[in-house]
Design an enzyme around this catalytic site. Structure first.
Site, PDB file in Angstrom:
ATOM      1  N   HIS A 117       0.826  -1.208   0.000  1.00 39.81           N
ATOM      2  CA  HIS A 117       0.000   0.000   0.000  1.00 39.81           C
ATOM      3  C   HIS A 117       0.859   1.257   0.000  1.00 39.81           C
ATOM      4  O   HIS A 117       0.338   2.366  -0.124  1.00 39.81           O
ATOM      5  CB  HIS A 117      -0.998   0.001   1.153  1.00 39.81           C
ATOM      6  CG  HIS A 117      -0.418   0.210   2.513  1.00 39.81           C
ATOM      7  ND1 HIS A 117      -0.115  -0.816   3.365  1.00 39.81           N
ATOM      8  CD2 HIS A 117      -0.094   1.334   3.194  1.00 39.81           C
ATOM      9  CE1 HIS A 117       0.364  -0.351   4.496  1.00 39.81           C
ATOM     10  NE2 HIS A 117       0.388   0.970   4.423  1.00 39.81           N
ATOM     11  N   ASP A 148       0.518  -7.623   1.185  1.00 41.34           N
ATOM     12  CA  ASP A 148       0.893  -6.240   1.468  1.00 41.34           C
ATOM     13  C   ASP A 148       2.414  -6.058   1.569  1.00 41.34           C
ATOM     14  O   ASP A 148       2.946  -5.670   2.601  1.00 41.34           O
ATOM     15  CB  ASP A 148       0.215  -5.772   2.763  1.00 41.34           C
ATOM     16  CG  ASP A 148       0.198  -4.259   2.895  1.00 41.34           C
ATOM     17  OD1 ASP A 148       0.610  -3.579   1.936  1.00 41.34           O
ATOM     18  OD2 ASP A 148      -0.232  -3.761   3.948  1.00 41.34           O
ATOM     19  N   SER A 230       4.552   4.097  10.190  1.00 38.69           N
ATOM     20  CA  SER A 230       5.386   2.926  10.428  1.00 38.69           C
ATOM     21  C   SER A 230       5.145   1.833   9.407  1.00 38.69           C
ATOM     22  O   SER A 230       5.741   0.767   9.489  1.00 38.69           O
ATOM     23  CB  SER A 230       5.147   2.384  11.833  1.00 38.69           C
ATOM     24  OG  SER A 230       3.802   1.994  11.986  1.00 38.69           O
TER      25      SER A 230
END
Length: 1007
Positions: A117, A148, A230
């Site tokens: 993402h 991801d 993060s």
């Protein structure tokens, strides 16, 4: 997911049908920040009731041991802060600017691991900053279609001041109870180290709402409380190995984070290092981990449960089919609720092994054994290529962008993975809803099942053509929507294909087709409606003087908040095709105007005149194309008075005509508040009329008509300020007396272009009590009473504009006007004397002293925008910016004035353009700016000619649209559109106007 965002993810009501075995939907904020410094999605658990977002509580970590400190010192050298733009909307990702974290996994080749993402599915442009604050550009190498994670590439030779090393990936070391550290760019900080303990290895992938979601993998759960920014952080153990990848976390205050296991990222990295393709297989079925007790309820027999528990004694669940995509390989074979027992004869309970088998079987078959209601069912399923159903290209045409529907979107809505998806619903394809998720079914009565057929259909549609488009929404495929769209191929003339290039990390642009010229219009006939049971024939007859006007603005200028607006105009000369309309509908002349006559004939219009102060524009159409009994409105030559009876004829939001007999309540100087967010056009120095009928507040267009059918006033929409509470723009509905228009109309009818002059000031009315305190003598107060018995008032300067070459003797704030050219000024319309004189003889009161001045006026022609640059606008004023652009990334916001580029003064657009076009691509330059509040500041920006080339719009009457485009590529001017660049129309800056549809409310639905 944890890239940075300002507002916490909104909590939503839980769907009543959620099953306990499946994790609750966890919505994240839009993966993007508004400007530098605020971004990133977090997960918010849905609750039964809506709740306010609570701040995340990050517990203080205990002091680390010497061993941990030594490990962290080694790890931080490998961790980078990533600043990036996703330059346009694509698939599940909106255009955005954001920041996140990554870590070096191959120092020799320059590979960085981060989240999918972050890399995104569409065009990416970014850079990373190492621990010693060295900066280097990064380019995407790989983004997984489902999981991801993604891989970025940088040039290791560009890092000169620190030795490079890499973190080793060890997915096998992620174990329950292991102490870990999350090292990354947490909450926008350069470096943050958060501690935690792994609590679960078998969690289902979290879901984030309607954006990108990972699935068909387990996730690791830990108590670490990582926050925005993060995303992509390494999760390391005490030996300094990366055991997982930070991906998401709860945003409800609980210190829970979710990590992606590194099994599949490690395989992908090894393939990239070896130069091999990363094969990804799919049967288009989503599986979920379900505990054994639920599997038993679904039909798992004791025999199979015993066999599984014996082979995998630590397992607590099995894989169960959750979503099977229609028309996919699993369709009609796998059913929702099937418990997966074996794949190719192998007992299987883990996603990692399932992925391994599918990825090595692309183009082949796999044999599945499932249990359905206690019965064993075995079958073969074709394994498809996951990359083939993940779009790597899009087409831009008519101001919008399109690509084939992705597996991500299809899985999210459980629909077949096919169809043309509108990833940027702007320009001609801005449908009546602002929602994303449209699938185009047909255009111009021709089916568009895929992108190839869509391209062929669009190639054959000429410019300015109106076509019927049918489309569905992914959430509601039962409803077929139909709209008539106006295809624009002049502002966006080229049809452009963008294809992802993983070698360069860029997207390559190719021109597919130039626009077909517009078909010459033909004369058409129509009749106007006749109002039934009209009690007022004179008022009813005015219907033949109304036309519907739609204005579409392809470029944002002058702070106008919308890019499409409609209203009703009044025909003031049917023989010449002249129409008067509010400037809240036609704010400037870089636009397309469509005029609909008698609800039947559509003709193009163009701007003839824009009044600088009085909120009206005059537009023109070709009357030879219209065979209809259009009637020129008869405008009154005398001003309507307070208390006078009149007929209100207006059009409501449904475009229905309404009539009411009423009276004039008040006539007073318009006092619309200035917009605090950004300066933009507003009416000043003109009288506004209000009437005693509730219809006046419901109608944005109309007229006030006398008994004999004479139009006494126009009823117009006035654009006001933006509400700080609702964040919506306020519209005012007020009347404008028609005698005010007559001098301008007469000149236009005579073939002259009105050349108005004006005083660059804003007046406000003051009463005699105030005037006396300001120093006006008793003699003048008596003169005011004699001149205007209805209203005792004078006018004071409220604001003034500083003009270039301003002469001494100009008006100042607080001055009170007594006379202009010998006439005492007690009415707003008496100020109109300024429009026809270069110099005015004025008597004023300043600081209690009466004085005589010669006031120079300025040309109103200089007040309208006649040139614009796509990065920075008019007189080097930043009027708008594009999502995902360098302006967003580096924080250059609208309402700033650019004064210097690389130390060179830029007082005008010529000097600004000269300074910026020769700056090499992908290099930094310095801008010195001045905020609207006169605060100077300096910003550095990096130029991006590939996605955002410098474009200039120049007013040119010789062009059919009235404007000419010039694109600058490598310092050279190219007429029209350049070879590169994302060519979509800017979306609305603020709220979408509820009364605007795809073109107008011409849509319908069929089920």
């Amino acid at each position: 997911m944890d890239t940075i965002h300002t507002n916490g993810a909104a909590k939503r009501k839980q769907h009543p049908g959620l099953v306990d075995g499946r994790p609750q939907k966890q919505h994240r904020g839009i993966n993007g920040k508004e400007s530098a410094g605020d971004n990133t999605p977090e997960i918010a658990f849905e609750e039964d009731v809506e709740m306010e977002e609570e701040p995340r509580i990050i517990p203080a970590a205990l002091a680390d041991s010497a061993e941990w400190q030594a490990t962290i010192e080694k790890v931080v050298r490998n961790v980078v802060s990533i600043r990036f733009c996703q330059t346009c909307s694509f698939d599940t990702d909106p255009a955005l600017t954001s920041e996140a974290t990554g870590f070096v996994v191959d120092a020799e080749r320059g590979y960085i691991m981060t989240n999918r993402h972050v890399v995104g599915s569409g065009p990416f442009w970014g850079y990373c900053i190492f621990d010693n604050h060295e900066e280097v550009d990064v380019y995407p190498v790989y983004r997984d279609p489902v999981h991801d994670f993604g891989i970025l590439r940088f040039d290791p030779k560009a890092i000169k001041y620190m030795p490079l090393s890499a973190l080793r990936l060890r997915p096998d070391l992620a174990k329950v109870g292991s102490e870990i550290r999350v090292v990354g760019n947490d909450a926008g900080e350069k470096l943050s180290i958060l501690s935690g303990v792994i609590s679960r290895l078998d969690r289902n992938a979290p879901e984030y709402g309607e954006g990108y979601c990972d699935f068909n993998t387990n996730y690791i759960q830990a108590a670490a409380a990582a926050s925005g920014g993060s995303s992509g952080s390494p999760v390391v153990n005490i030996d300094g190995y990366a055991v997982a990848l930070q991906a998401g976390g709860r945003s409800d205050g609980a210190a829970t984070d979710y990590f992606l296991p590194l099994d599949r990222p490690l395989r992908a990295l090894q393939c990239v290092q070896a130069g091999k393709p990363i094969t990804r297989g799919t049967i288009q079925c989503q599986w979920m981990i379900k505990p054994f007790d639920e599997c038993r309820r679904l039909g798992l027999t004791p025999e199979w449960e015993s066999a599984v528990r014996k082979l995998f004694p630590k397992e607590t669940g099995m894989l169960v089919a959750e979503i099977v995509l229609p028309e996919g390989p699993s369709s009609a074979k796998v059913e929702e609720g099937d418990v997966l027992i074996k794949v190719n004869g192998e007992l299987l309970t883990q996603f990692v092994r399932l992925d391994d088998i599918l990825d090595s079987s692309v183009g082949g078959k796999v044999k599945l054994l499932v249990q359905r209601g206690g019965d064993d069912i075995e079958f073969e399923v074709d394994v498809g290529d996951l990359h083939a159903i993940t779009p790597d290209r899009f087409v831009s045409v008519a101001g919008a962008s399109f690509h084939d529907l992705s597996y991500q979107q299809a899985r999210l809505y459980a629909v077949a993975c096919k169809g043309v998806f509108v990833c940027e619903a702007t320009g001609s394809f801005r449908f009546e809803s602002t929602d994303n998720g449209w699938i185009v079914q047909t255009i111009d009565h021709k089916p568009t099942p895929d992108l190839k057929s869509f391209i062929e259909v669009m190639k054959g549609i000429p410019d300015r053509t109106r076509v019927v488009v049918t489309y569905k929404h992914l959430r509601d495929l039962h409803t077929l929507n139909t709209s008539i769209l106006h295809i624009d191929r002049h502002w966006s003339s080229k049809m452009r294909l963008a294809v992802r290039n993983d070698e360069t990390g860029l997207w390559d642009f190719t021109d597919l087709a130039d626009a077909i010229p517009a078909i010459p219009p033909v004369r058409r006939s129509a009749d106007f409606i006749q109002l039934e049971n009209a009690q007022h024939p004179a008022a009813a007859d005015i219907v033949r003087s109304f036309v519907r006007v739609l204005c579409h603005m392809p470029v944002k200028l002058d702070g106008f908040p919308r890019n499409r607006k409609w209203g009703m105009g009044v025909v003031i000369d049917a023989e010449k095709g002249l129409v008067v309309i509010s400037r809240a509908v036609v704010p400037y002349d870089l636009c397309d105007i469509s005029i609909t006559i008698a609800d039947s004939i559509i003709v193009e219009g163009k701007v003839v005149f824009l009044h600088p102060l009085q909120n009206y524009a005059i537009i023109k159409y070709d009357p030879s194309l219209v065979d209809a009994p259009v009637q020129s409105a008869k405008l009154s030559t005398t001003h309507i008075t307070q208390g006078a009876s009149t007929y209100f004829v207006g059009f409501n939001q449904n475009m229905r005509v309404v009539i009411a007999k009423t009276s004039v309540v008040d006539i007073t100087a318009v006092a619309i508040p200035a917009n605090s967010g950004a300066p933009r056009y507003r009416a000043v120095n003109v009288d506004a009329i209000t009437v005693d009928t509730s219809l006046s507040g419901q109608c944005g267009s109309g007229v006030l008509v006398a008994e004999d059918g004479t139009v006494q006033a126009l009823w117009l929409t006035y654009l006001g300020e933006r509400s700080p509470v609702s964040q919506k723009d306020t519209d005012y509905h007020l009347g404008l007396a028609t005698p005010t228009l007559l001098p301008v109309i007469k000149k236009i009818q005579n073939g002259e272009q009105p050349k108005l002059r004006m005083l660059s000031v804003e007046f406000t009315a003051i009463q005699m009590s105030q005037a006396r305190i300001m120093g006006v003598s008793e003699e003048w107060i008596k003169k005011v009473a004699l001149d205007n018995s209805a209203r005792h008032q004078l006018f004071m300067i409220r604001k003034r504009t500083f003009e270039r070459g301003e002469q001494l003797g100009s008006l100042m704030e607080g001055d009170v006007i007594l006379t202009l050219n010998g006439k005492i000024i007690t009415r707003v319309n008496e100020l109109d004397v300024m429009y026809d004189h270069e110099v005015l003889d004025a008597v004023i009161v300043r600081d209690c002293v009466e004085m005589t001045l010669k006031l120079p006026t300025v040309s109103a022609d200089d007040l309208e925008t006649d040139r614009a640059i796509s990065k920075l606008h008019s007189e080097v004023y930043v009027s708008a910016r594009t999502r995902g652009s360098p302006a967003y990334q580096y924080g250059l916001a609208p309402t700033n004035f650019i004064t210097h580029v690389n130390g060179k003064k830029t007082p005008d657009l010529e000097s600004f353009l000269k300074a910026v076009v020769n700056i090499p691509d992908n290099t930094y330059f310095r801008l010195k700016a001045m905020t609207f509040d006169n605060v100077p500041w300096v910003i550095t920006m990096k130029k991006n000619d590939h996605y955002f080339p410098t474009m200039e719009w120049i007013k040119d009457p010789s062009e059919s649209s009235g404007w000419r485009r010039v694109t600058y590529e490598q310092g050279k001017a190219v007429p029209g559109e350049g070879a590169d660049g994302i060519n979509v129309i800017a979306e609305d800056a603020y709220e979408i106007d509820h009364d605007v549809g795809g073109e107008l409310p011409e849509s319908n639905e069929t089920k």
